[in-house]
Design a protein around this motif. Structure first.
Motif, short mmCIF file in Angstrom:
data_model
loop_
_atom_site.label_atom_id
_atom_site.label_comp_id
_atom_site.label_asym_id
_atom_site.label_seq_id
_atom_site.Cartn_x
_atom_site.Cartn_y
_atom_site.Cartn_z
N GLN A 123 9.23 5.74 -4.04
CA GLN A 123 10.49 5.39 -3.35
C GLN A 123 11.46 4.70 -4.28
O GLN A 123 11.84 3.56 -4.01
CB GLN A 123 10.19 4.47 -2.17
CG GLN A 123 8.98 4.79 -1.37
CD GLN A 123 9.06 6.18 -0.79
OE1 GLN A 123 10.16 6.71 -0.63
NE2 GLN A 123 7.94 6.79 -0.52
N SER B 100 -15.21 -2.21 -8.38
CA SER B 100 -14.48 -1.19 -7.62
C SER B 100 -14.73 0.19 -8.24
O SER B 100 -15.14 0.29 -9.39
CB SER B 100 -12.99 -1.50 -7.69
OG SER B 100 -12.39 -1.27 -6.47
N LEU C 183 6.61 -0.10 6.82
CA LEU C 183 7.15 1.26 6.65
C LEU C 183 5.99 2.12 6.15
O LEU C 183 5.54 1.95 5.01
CB LEU C 183 8.29 1.28 5.63
CG LEU C 183 9.61 0.63 6.07
CD1 LEU C 183 9.63 -0.83 5.70
CD2 LEU C 183 10.80 1.35 5.46
N ASP C 184 5.50 3.00 6.99
CA ASP C 184 4.32 3.78 6.61
C ASP C 184 4.24 5.05 7.43
O ASP C 184 4.66 5.06 8.59
CB ASP C 184 3.04 2.95 6.80
CG ASP C 184 1.95 3.34 5.82
OD1 ASP C 184 1.62 4.55 5.75
OD2 ASP C 184 1.44 2.45 5.13
N ASN D 261 -0.45 -1.94 2.49
CA ASN D 261 -1.39 -2.12 3.59
C ASN D 261 -2.23 -3.38 3.34
O ASN D 261 -3.43 -3.29 3.06
CB ASN D 261 -2.27 -0.86 3.69
CG ASN D 261 -3.09 -0.81 4.96
OD1 ASN D 261 -2.97 -1.67 5.83
ND2 ASN D 261 -3.93 0.20 5.06
N ASN E 172 -6.52 4.38 -2.73
CA ASN E 172 -6.67 3.10 -2.04
C ASN E 172 -7.02 3.34 -0.58
O ASN E 172 -7.99 4.02 -0.27
CB ASN E 172 -5.42 2.24 -2.24
CG ASN E 172 -5.16 1.97 -3.72
OD1 ASN E 172 -6.06 2.06 -4.53
ND2 ASN E 172 -3.94 1.66 -4.08
N SER E 173 -6.18 2.84 0.35
CA SER E 173 -6.57 2.95 1.76
C SER E 173 -5.99 4.18 2.44
O SER E 173 -6.16 4.36 3.63
CB SER E 173 -6.11 1.70 2.53
OG SER E 173 -4.70 1.70 2.66
N GLU F 80 13.09 5.46 3.35
CA GLU F 80 12.93 4.01 3.27
C GLU F 80 14.26 3.33 2.97
O GLU F 80 14.59 2.30 3.54
CB GLU F 80 11.89 3.65 2.19
CG GLU F 80 10.45 3.97 2.57
CD GLU F 80 10.07 5.43 2.47
OE1 GLU F 80 10.94 6.26 2.13
OE2 GLU F 80 8.89 5.76 2.72
N PHE G 203 1.56 0.07 -3.09
CA PHE G 203 1.41 1.24 -3.97
C PHE G 203 2.17 2.43 -3.40
O PHE G 203 2.63 3.30 -4.14
CB PHE G 203 -0.08 1.57 -4.15
CG PHE G 203 -0.33 2.59 -5.21
CD1 PHE G 203 -0.23 2.26 -6.55
CD2 PHE G 203 -0.66 3.90 -4.88
CE1 PHE G 203 -0.46 3.21 -7.54
CE2 PHE G 203 -0.88 4.85 -5.86
CZ PHE G 203 -0.79 4.51 -7.19
N SER H 78 -5.83 -4.32 1.48
CA SER H 78 -5.75 -4.48 0.02
C SER H 78 -5.78 -5.92 -0.47
O SER H 78 -6.01 -6.15 -1.65
CB SER H 78 -4.47 -3.82 -0.50
OG SER H 78 -3.32 -4.48 0.01
N1 LIG Z 1 -11.01 -5.25 -3.11
C1 LIG Z 1 -10.06 -4.60 -3.76
N2 LIG Z 1 -8.77 -4.87 -3.49
C2 LIG Z 1 -7.78 -4.22 -4.14
C3 LIG Z 1 -8.07 -3.24 -5.12
C4 LIG Z 1 -9.44 -2.97 -5.39
O1 LIG Z 1 -9.79 -2.12 -6.23
N3 LIG Z 1 -10.40 -3.66 -4.69
N4 LIG Z 1 -7.04 -2.61 -5.78
C5 LIG Z 1 -5.79 -3.33 -5.88
C6 LIG Z 1 -4.71 -2.46 -6.39
S1 LIG Z 1 -4.92 -1.86 -7.96
C7 LIG Z 1 -3.57 -2.19 -5.69
S2 LIG Z 1 -2.30 -1.32 -6.43
C8 LIG Z 1 -3.39 -2.72 -4.33
C9 LIG Z 1 -2.72 -1.72 -3.37
O2 LIG Z 1 -2.29 -2.44 -2.27
P1 LIG Z 1 -1.48 -1.73 -1.11
O3 LIG Z 1 -0.31 -1.01 -1.64
O4 LIG Z 1 -1.23 -2.76 -0.07
O5 LIG Z 1 -2.56 -0.72 -0.55
P2 LIG Z 1 -2.57 0.84 -0.36
O6 LIG Z 1 -3.84 1.13 0.33
O7 LIG Z 1 -2.30 1.52 -1.63
O8 LIG Z 1 -1.40 1.05 0.66
C10 LIG Z 1 -0.32 1.90 0.41
C11 LIG Z 1 0.27 2.28 1.75
O9 LIG Z 1 1.44 3.05 1.48
C12 LIG Z 1 1.48 4.14 2.37
N5 LIG Z 1 2.29 5.19 1.77
C13 LIG Z 1 1.90 6.17 0.94
N6 LIG Z 1 2.95 6.97 0.62
C14 LIG Z 1 4.02 6.45 1.26
C15 LIG Z 1 5.40 6.81 1.32
O10 LIG Z 1 5.84 7.80 0.74
N7 LIG Z 1 6.21 6.01 2.06
C16 LIG Z 1 5.75 4.91 2.73
N8 LIG Z 1 6.63 4.18 3.41
N9 LIG Z 1 4.45 4.56 2.71
C17 LIG Z 1 3.61 5.32 1.98
C18 LIG Z 1 0.04 4.52 2.61
O11 LIG Z 1 -0.12 5.20 3.85
C19 LIG Z 1 -0.65 3.16 2.57
O12 LIG Z 1 -0.83 2.62 3.85
O13 LIG Z 1 -4.67 -3.07 -3.77
C20 LIG Z 1 -5.36 -3.98 -4.58
N10 LIG Z 1 -6.49 -4.49 -3.83
#
Ligand SMILES: Nc1nc2c(c(=O)[nH]1)N[C@H]1C(S)=C(S)[C@@H](COP(=O)(O)OP(=O)(O)OC[C@H]3O[C@@H](n4cnc5c(=O)[nH]c(N)nc54)[C@H](O)[C@@H]3O)O[C@H]1N2
Ligand SMILES: Nc1nc2c(c(=O)[nH]1)N[C@H]1C(S)=C(S)[C@@H](COP(=O)(O)OP(=O)(O)OC[C@H]3O[C@@H](n4cnc5c(=O)[nH]c(N)nc54)[C@H](O)[C@@H]3O)O[C@H]1N2
Ligand code: SF4
Ligand SMILES: [Mo]
Length: 742
Positions: A116, A612, A425-426, A401, A620-621, A490, A111, A405
């Motif tokens: 980016q 959720s 990349l974070d 992350n 999210n995280s 990035e 997410f 996630s």
């Molecule tokens: N149990 C459970 N699991 C889920 C969900 C749920 O509701 N419950 N939701 C789901 C959904 S809808 C989604 S979209 C996924 C998300 O899944 P992920 O994308 O893996 O999880 P996020 O926590 O959004 O992690 C985004 C990461 O991007 C980093 N970040 C933020 N901005 C930037 C930036 O500008 N540049 C860089 N390089 N990094 C950045 C943040 O610090 C964070 O660590 O998770 C899913 N998983």
């Protein structure tokens, strides 16, 4: 003050933390951003900003921001220059590719890749040059169903009706007031809903919790989770039985009505209402009111995507719209004409169904492979752990992350640790970063130029996404990164790897697919000897834009290009394309649901359903380490007060939450907005396995309770991630056991 209400040291910016892309005003003093607020003189967001956007200075200058890249060495992470990190990573990837082939290198777009655009495009070009198609995105564990459903049903070239023109709207499983999407206009939805309420728009919300959005509804159906598909089937049953549908529209534009009619026949409103736990009169009223509206639309969020049957729910939503002729007609204003993306002609005609299974990369697990929602991220762990040719050995996470996630946290942990190379990349050292070989520290929002093009592009990934106005905005970088920082964008990381590996980068300009695309995107080669600036790269990426980027830049506060808005054209002569109401796959899935009820897991063993809940302060995280945004370090488990009483619990008590797959701890909190039997918890909390034995310190990871095999969608691969049957039991001591199930 300028005429747009800006002081001399206030500069327009765009918040890109979520897809609302709110226009902001950032106060810059001595090269540092000291404050951020919503920009009332820009966009159509009404000056809105949320606490996350207003805390961008904390994100940029806070103690947890990484100011240099990190490398794992001797059990800890030590700083490394970005150049040296790229040298070492390029060398390692070259070796892995030479030994095991390009498929062993995979990329996950999280997410955090949302802001980016350049990063995503250049990363894709780098993977193309490497010869790997192993690209996965968070979209596959979000709302992948709409993309598959559009393939099976077809799309409408004229686009969807406009929320602001509707007299009835249904929202299933989304809370846009807090989340700003997806599947509902993201730009200040609170204001849009308030205006709709004042205008007496019939807003029907289907959600097991009385959310901030449901509070604005004229009718709130509060079913048990997981019944959206059959609720829609019963509504369609009523609409067909009472002949409330748009016969002329269906006759001209659709096929498959007989199959749909036959399949929904089983789903009598009384039977469905009883199963779902809602009054049948309300279900029938929803059907009549939707069908009777002049302009109506239906939106879906992650709630209905996570509870199983994620494609079917979206498919039946498309059928409901088609039955009632709720697509933009000839002569209506084009809702989303492109500004920074290429022009297209909107026509009042179907865009016929297309293959829902792709011919691209096939995965080795669960019969999954390329499809309109991309490769399934839930296959990554198995693709790492499963021996054999093509095994993933190197994974790069761009703004994702997975440790927080992905469903099945233990398996993800085991898999990521088995990699030869994990690069993240974070901007923070996340749970995934902490087990990575390298963490690349990026520049952030206010340090990079940006445009609104990405939000325009979202319209290609589902209904009611993107921007409802022809709005475009460009902002330059406002400040340099803090003194002494070694941070890169990035895209520069992937460009740097390509340079070191001698790979030419062939870039495809951002584009979409489907009805709103007229021409193939431009493909160009990046100059690999003389690195472009970020602004030069943006110009190259947006070279096909309808309005030249140079013109957009002239409007420092952005501009709503109402002057280019057109009306929907009539159907092409000779066009006889049809939308599909009776797709055999979808009809079979629907018909099989009552049998699932009969074999559902024992309600006595798992009497609650976990869903959720997104909260306003964090996404999210991330953002959790900022106490102003997230005052509690943990994610409470909310229960209805009567459920609390029945279990003998009071707020603050510790419990164990158990699913069929694993268990985590929780701190309970009472919440009367929930339906009884439904419990909710925010995603993205907790630590790595073994770290979070006391849920009060960092919360608990709800992904640990999920399994990638549980009710997974055969095409998108998304498993059940909500409406999860769980048992809750009180824990009398704060000492927590580690889960027994590995
Ligand atoms: N149990 C459970 N699991 C889920 C969900 C749920 O509701 N419950 N939701 C789901 C959904 S809808 C989604 S979209 C996924 C998300 O899944 P992920 O994308 O893996 O999880 P996020 O926590 O959004 O992690 C985004 C990461 O991007 C980093 N970040 C933020 N901005 C930037 C930036 O500008 N540049 C860089 N390089 N990094 C950045 C943040 O610090 C964070 O660590 O998770 C899913 N998983
Ligand atoms: N502040 C904030 N904003 C965010 C995020 C965040 O974490 N915080 N995350 C971002 C991301 S990655 C995404 S994908 C979007 C998600 O945005 P939304 O999809 O709006 O997500 P939620 O706010 O969790 O709303 C889901 C709703 O579905 C309900 N629900 C649960 N199960 C069911 C069911 O079976 N049927 C029905 N009808 N309803 C059900 C829940 O009670 C909840 O109110 O938000 C984005 N924006
Ligand atoms: S809603 Fe908040 S996080 Fe999303 S873009 Fe707007 S200010 Fe940023
Ligand atoms: Mo998401």
């Amino acid at each position: 003050m300028s005429d747009t209400g800006r002081a001399a040291n206030e500069h327009p910016a765009i918040c890109r933390l979520c897809t609302a892309f709110c226009p902001l005003l950032a106060t810059v003093e001595d090269g540092v951003v000291t404050a951020v607020k919503g920009h009332a003189g820009a966009g159509f967001h009404g000056g809105y900003s949320c606490p996350k956007g207003r805390s961008l200075p904390d994100q940029h200058y806070g103690p947890n921001r990484l100011l240099s890249s990190m490398k794992a060495e001797g059990g800890q992470h030590v700083a490394i220059s970005s150049a040296a990190a790229m040298d070492e990573i390029a060398e390692k990837i070259s070796r892995i590719v030479a030994e095991h082939g390009p498929r062993s290198v995979a990329l996950f777009f999280g997410f955090g890749s949302v802001p980016q655009m350049a990063g995503v495009v250049v990363a894709g070009a780098w993977m193309g040059a490497l010869g790997s198609r192993m690209m996965f995105s968070a979209g596959s564990i979000d709302k992948p169903g709409i993309q598959i459903a559009l393939a099976l049903h077809g799309d409408w070239q004229g686009g969807q009706p406009l929320f602001e023109e509707a007299d009835c709207w249904m929202i299933f499983g989304a809370n846009p007031v807090i989340s700003k999407g997806p599947g509902f206009p993201a730009q200040n939805p609170g204001q849009l809903l308030k205006a709709a309420q004042r205008a007496k728009v019939d807003l029907i919300v289907v959600d097991p919790r009385q959310t901030e959005t449901a509070k604005r509804a004229s009718l709130h159906l509060q079913p048990c989770p997981g019944y959206d598909a059959v609720i829609l089937a019963a509504m369609i049953h009523v609409i067909i039985a009472e002949q409330l549908y748009d016969e002329a529209f269906v006759a001209e534009n659709a096929e498959g009505l007989a199959a749909l009619t036959a399949t929904v026949a089983t789903f009598r409103p009384e039977m469905v209402a009883e199963e779902a736990g809602i009054p049948s009169q309300e279900l029938i009223a929803a059907a009549r009111r939707f069908a009777g509206a002049k302009v109506a639309g239906v939106s879906f969020g992650t709630g209905s995507s996570f509870a199983g049957h994620s494609t079917l729910v979206e498919y039946l939503g498309l059928c409901l719209a088609t039955l009632c002729g709720q697509w933009a007609r000839a002569g209506q204003r084009v809702r989303k004409p492109n500004v920074l993306l290429p022009a297209y002609v909107a026509k009042a005609q179907p865009y016929k169904p297309y293959p829902a299974k792709g011919s691209g990369e096939q995965l080795r697990v669960r019969g999954l492979g390329s499809c309109p929602s991309g490769l399934a991220a839930t296959a990554i762990a198995d693709e790492i752990l499963m021996e054999g040719e093509g095994r993933i050995r190197a994974l790069i996470c761009l703004g994702g992350n997975p440790m927080m996630s992905f469903p099945d946290q233990h398996r993800t942990f085991e898999a990521l640790k088995a990699l030869d190379l994990l690069v993240v990349l974070d901007f923070e050292l996340t749970a995934t970063g902490r087990i990575a070989d390298y963490v690349i520290a990026p520049k952030l929002t206010l340090e990079t130029p940006a445009t609104t093009a990405l939000v325009e592009r979202l319209k290609y990934s589902g209904t009611h996404r993107g921007m409802d106005r022809p709005y475009a905005h460009y902002v330059p970088k406002l400040v340099d990164p803090p003194a002494g920082a070694d941070v890169i964008e990035e895209w520069e990381f992937f460009y740097g790897l390509a340079q070191r590996m001698g790979l030419p980068l062939r870039v495809v300009t951002p584009h979409g697919a489907g009805p709103h695309v007229e021409h193939a995107p431009t493909v160009f080669d990046l100059d690999m000897t003389c690195k472009p600036t970020s602004d030069e790269l943006l110009s190259l990426l947006l070279q096909d834009s309808r309005v030249p980027l140079g013109e957009v830049k002239l409007h420092v506060d952005g501009h709503i290009y109402d002057e280019i808005a057109e009306t929907v054209h009539p159907r092409d002569a000779g066009n006889d394309d049809r939308l599909q109401l009776g797709d055999p796959l979808m009809m079979a899935e629907l018909a099989a649901i009552p049998a699932e009820w009969a074999t559902a897991p024992d309600r006595a063993a798992f009497p609650f359903q976990l869903v959720s809940r997104r909260i306003n302060g964090v996404i999210n995280s991330f953002g959790r380490s900022n106490p102003r945004l997230c005052p509690k370090p943990y994610n409470p488990l909310s229960l209805h007060p009567e459920d609390m009483a029945e279990l003998g619990l009071v707020s603050g008590d510790l419990v164990e939450i158990r699913s069929a797959f694993d268990r985590v701890g929780g701190v309970v909190e009472t919440d009367a907005t929930l339906r009884r039997g439904v419990v909710s918890m925010t995603q993205g909390f907790g630590g790595l396995p073994g770290e979070d034995s006391d849920p009060r310190t960092m919360g608990s990871n709800t992904g640990r309770l999920l399994s990638v095999h549980d009710m997974f969608d055969p095409i998108s691969g998304i498993p059940r991630m909500g409406g999860l049957p769980v048992a809750i039991s009180r824990v009398d001591t704060p000492a927590r056991r580690e889960p027994e199930i590995a």
